[in-house]
Design a protein around this motif. Structure first.
Motif, PDB file in Angstrom:
ATOM      1  N   GLN A  74       3.846  -3.595  -7.790  1.00 56.41           N
ATOM      2  CA  GLN A  74       4.761  -4.712  -7.485  1.00 56.41           C
ATOM      3  C   GLN A  74       4.463  -5.287  -6.106  1.00 56.41           C
ATOM      4  OE1 GLN A  74       6.884  -6.378  -9.431  1.00 56.41           O
ATOM      5  NE2 GLN A  74       7.096  -7.753  -7.689  1.00 56.41           N
ATOM      6  N   ALA A  75       4.228  -4.430  -5.140  1.00 56.94           N
ATOM      7  CA  ALA A  75       3.902  -4.902  -3.789  1.00 56.94           C
ATOM      8  C   ALA A  75       2.592  -5.690  -3.801  1.00 56.94           C
ATOM      9  CB  ALA A  75       3.808  -3.713  -2.824  1.00 56.94           C
ATOM     10  N   ALA A  76       1.645  -5.267  -4.613  1.00 54.03           N
ATOM     11  CA  ALA A  76       0.373  -5.989  -4.707  1.00 54.03           C
ATOM     12  C   ALA A  76       0.593  -7.410  -5.207  1.00 54.03           C
ATOM     13  CB  ALA A  76      -0.597  -5.248  -5.630  1.00 54.03           C
ATOM     14  N   VAL A  77       1.446  -7.572  -6.205  1.00 59.20           N
ATOM     15  CA  VAL A  77       1.744  -8.912  -6.728  1.00 59.20           C
ATOM     16  C   VAL A  77       2.388  -9.768  -5.637  1.00 59.20           C
ATOM     17  CG1 VAL A  77       3.131 -10.194  -8.414  1.00 59.20           C
ATOM     18  CG2 VAL A  77       1.903  -8.127  -9.115  1.00 59.20           C
ATOM     19  N   GLU A  78       3.301  -9.184  -4.879  1.00 58.96           N
ATOM     20  CA  GLU A  78       3.959  -9.915  -3.790  1.00 58.96           C
ATOM     21  C   GLU A  78       2.960 -10.343  -2.717  1.00 58.96           C
ATOM     22  OE1 GLU A  78       7.017  -7.269  -2.426  1.00 58.96           O
ATOM     23  OE2 GLU A  78       8.064  -7.323  -4.366  1.00 58.96           O
ATOM     24  N   VAL A  79       2.104  -9.418  -2.300  1.00 57.82           N
ATOM     25  CA  VAL A  79       1.109  -9.736  -1.267  1.00 57.82           C
ATOM     26  C   VAL A  79       0.127 -10.790  -1.781  1.00 57.82           C
ATOM     27  CG1 VAL A  79      -0.772  -8.807   0.148  1.00 57.82           C
ATOM     28  CG2 VAL A  79       1.349  -7.504  -0.099  1.00 57.82           C
ATOM     29  N   LEU A  80      -0.296 -10.671  -3.020  1.00 56.58           N
ATOM     30  CA  LEU A  80      -1.197 -11.674  -3.586  1.00 56.58           C
ATOM     31  C   LEU A  80      -0.568 -13.061  -3.551  1.00 56.58           C
ATOM     32  CD1 LEU A  80      -2.731  -9.838  -6.651  1.00 56.58           C
ATOM     33  CD2 LEU A  80      -4.011 -10.850  -4.746  1.00 56.58           C
ATOM     34  N   GLY A  81       0.705 -13.148  -3.885  1.00 54.93           N
ATOM     35  CA  GLY A  81       1.397 -14.434  -3.870  1.00 54.93           C
ATOM     36  C   GLY A  81       1.446 -15.056  -2.487  1.00 54.93           C
ATOM     37  N   GLU A  82       1.467 -14.231  -1.474  1.00 50.49           N
ATOM     38  CA  GLU A  82       1.559 -14.712  -0.094  1.00 50.49           C
ATOM     39  C   GLU A  82       0.199 -14.904   0.568  1.00 50.49           C
ATOM     40  OE1 GLU A  82       3.913 -11.668   1.736  1.00 50.49           O
ATOM     41  OE2 GLU A  82       5.620 -12.055   0.404  1.00 50.49           O
ATOM     42  N   GLU A  83      -0.729 -13.987   0.309  1.00 53.87           N
ATOM     43  CA  GLU A  83      -1.984 -13.953   1.055  1.00 53.87           C
ATOM     44  C   GLU A  83      -3.224 -14.260   0.220  1.00 53.87           C
ATOM     45  OE1 GLU A  83      -1.842 -13.491   4.298  1.00 53.87           O
ATOM     46  OE2 GLU A  83       0.298 -13.020   4.283  1.00 53.87           O
ATOM     47  N   GLY A  84      -3.103 -14.211  -1.102  1.00 55.16           N
ATOM     48  CA  GLY A  84      -4.269 -14.365  -1.961  1.00 55.16           C
ATOM     49  C   GLY A  84      -5.097 -13.089  -1.969  1.00 55.16           C
ATOM     50  N   PHE A  85      -6.140 -13.095  -2.788  1.00 54.03           N
ATOM     51  CA  PHE A  85      -6.977 -11.905  -2.942  1.00 54.03           C
ATOM     52  C   PHE A  85      -7.711 -11.565  -1.643  1.00 54.03           C
ATOM     53  CE2 PHE A  85     -10.803  -9.720  -4.856  1.00 54.03           C
ATOM     54  CZ  PHE A  85     -10.114  -8.598  -5.277  1.00 54.03           C
ATOM     55  N   ALA A  86      -8.145 -12.589  -0.909  1.00 52.64           N
ATOM     56  CA  ALA A  86      -8.874 -12.346   0.343  1.00 52.64           C
ATOM     57  C   ALA A  86      -8.010 -11.608   1.364  1.00 52.64           C
ATOM     58  CB  ALA A  86      -9.382 -13.660   0.926  1.00 52.64           C
ATOM     59  N   GLY A  87      -6.703 -11.871   1.366  1.00 42.58           N
ATOM     60  CA  GLY A  87      -5.812 -11.236   2.328  1.00 42.58           C
ATOM     61  C   GLY A  87      -5.212  -9.926   1.861  1.00 42.58           C
ATOM     62  N   LEU A  88      -5.508  -9.536   0.646  1.00 50.52           N
ATOM     63  CA  LEU A  88      -4.956  -8.304   0.082  1.00 50.52           C
ATOM     64  C   LEU A  88      -5.768  -7.104   0.547  1.00 50.52           C
ATOM     65  CD1 LEU A  88      -2.945  -7.185  -2.254  1.00 50.52           C
ATOM     66  CD2 LEU A  88      -5.038  -7.088  -3.587  1.00 50.52           C
ATOM     67  N   THR A  89      -5.084  -6.072   1.021  1.00 54.01           N
ATOM     68  CA  THR A  89      -5.727  -4.788   1.296  1.00 54.01           C
ATOM     69  C   THR A  89      -4.810  -3.695   0.764  1.00 54.01           C
ATOM     70  OG1 THR A  89      -4.684  -4.372   3.456  1.00 54.01           O
ATOM     71  CG2 THR A  89      -6.745  -5.669   3.463  1.00 54.01           C
ATOM     72  N   VAL A  90      -5.384  -2.562   0.460  1.00 53.84           N
ATOM     73  CA  VAL A  90      -4.574  -1.435  -0.007  1.00 53.84           C
ATOM     74  C   VAL A  90      -3.610  -1.010   1.097  1.00 53.84           C
ATOM     75  CG1 VAL A  90      -4.636   0.952  -0.854  1.00 53.84           C
ATOM     76  CG2 VAL A  90      -6.327  -0.703  -1.674  1.00 53.84           C
ATOM     77  N   ARG A  91      -4.024  -1.099   2.338  1.00 51.21           N
ATOM     78  CA  ARG A  91      -3.157  -0.717   3.457  1.00 51.21           C
ATOM     79  C   ARG A  91      -1.925  -1.626   3.548  1.00 51.21           C
ATOM     80  NH1 ARG A  91      -4.651   2.874   7.073  1.00 51.21           N
ATOM     81  NH2 ARG A  91      -6.760   3.695   7.029  1.00 51.21           N
ATOM     82  N   ILE A  92      -2.123  -2.927   3.405  1.00 50.74           N
ATOM     83  CA  ILE A  92      -0.998  -3.865   3.456  1.00 50.74           C
ATOM     84  C   ILE A  92      -0.052  -3.603   2.287  1.00 50.74           C
ATOM     85  CG2 ILE A  92      -0.354  -6.300   3.199  1.00 50.74           C
ATOM     86  CD1 ILE A  92      -2.914  -6.995   4.781  1.00 50.74           C
ATOM     87  N   VAL A  93      -0.599  -3.373   1.120  1.00 48.99           N
ATOM     88  CA  VAL A  93       0.217  -3.085  -0.064  1.00 48.99           C
ATOM     89  C   VAL A  93       0.996  -1.794   0.147  1.00 48.99           C
ATOM     90  CG1 VAL A  93       0.112  -2.462  -2.516  1.00 48.99           C
ATOM     91  CG2 VAL A  93      -1.231  -4.400  -1.650  1.00 48.99           C
ATOM     92  N   ALA A  94       0.349  -0.777   0.696  1.00 48.10           N
ATOM     93  CA  ALA A  94       1.032   0.500   0.953  1.00 48.10           C
ATOM     94  C   ALA A  94       2.218   0.285   1.893  1.00 48.10           C
ATOM     95  CB  ALA A  94       0.050   1.511   1.537  1.00 48.10           C
ATOM     96  N   ALA A  95       2.000  -0.474   2.952  1.00 44.47           N
ATOM     97  CA  ALA A  95       3.092  -0.739   3.898  1.00 44.47           C
ATOM     98  C   ALA A  95       4.239  -1.467   3.205  1.00 44.47           C
ATOM     99  CB  ALA A  95       2.568  -1.555   5.082  1.00 44.47           C
TER     100      ALA A  95
END
Length: 186
Positions: free
Chosen positions: A23-44
């Motif tokens: 779920q966090a990955a979907v949220e981060v993707l919506g905000e940052e796109g694939f280029a801005g997605l990292t596992v660390r950001i999703v974990a946080a």
């Protein structure tokens, strides 16, 4: 839903962690796109340690592929016995094509992720391909022709790549898939 992940069977607690991460990955993707997605950001975002996230997902591609797999696995396959085989195939293709129609960042990320070489992505890609093959075979009916199934798989895969490259919306993709599938099955 099946609590099995790519790497191992999950307890309820682990399944909850994986759900929070996806779920966090979907949220981060919506905000940052694939280029801005990292596992660390999703974990946080999910409130877990990065090491915990990496326990479940080997890469951001693996994480995004898991999101798609979960969406696909949760999508119902409703095939009417009264519909002809072309209508059933169109329903399958349209359903899969529209899984992420309202989330363009996720859709583009899935296209990139599924092309990855991560062994966990390769495993999920095989599971996704098998699921779509089974849906198409069921739509075609008993004794489906393997060549027809493969042609429809190629049609879908090509359309997915095309949409992921930005050549039209997923709604238009679904319409094109319908036209092309009907041409193939005539």
């Amino acid at each position: 839903m099946n609590l099995e992940s790519t790497r191992r069977r999950l307890t309820e607690r682990q399944a909850d962690t994986v759900q929070r991460l996806t779920q966090a990955a979907v949220e981060v993707l919506g905000e940052e796109g694939f280029a801005g997605l990292t596992v660390r950001i999703v974990a946080a975002r999910a409130g877990v340690a990065p090491a915990t996230a990496y326990t479940y997902f080997s890469s951001k591609e693996h994480l995004v592929a898991e999101v798609f797999w979960r969406r696909l696995a949760a999508a119902p396959v409703e095939l009417s016995d009264e519909a002809d085989r072309a209508d059933r195939v169109v329903a399958v293709l349209r359903g899969v094509a529209l899984l992420m129609a309202d989330e363009p960042e996720l859709a583009a990320a899935v296209t990139s992720a599924l092309l990855g070489r991560d062994p966990d992505v390769e495993h999920l890609r095989a599971r996704i391909g098998l699921d779509i093959r089974e849906r198409l075979s069921a739509a075609l009916g008993d004794g489906s022709d393997p060549d027809e199934v493969e042609a429809l798989e190629l049609l879908y895969a090509g359309a997915l790549v095309r949409a992921g490259m930005g050549y039209g919306t997923y709604e238009k993709l679904a319409d094109r898939l319908e036209i092309s599938a009907r041409l193939l099955l005539e």
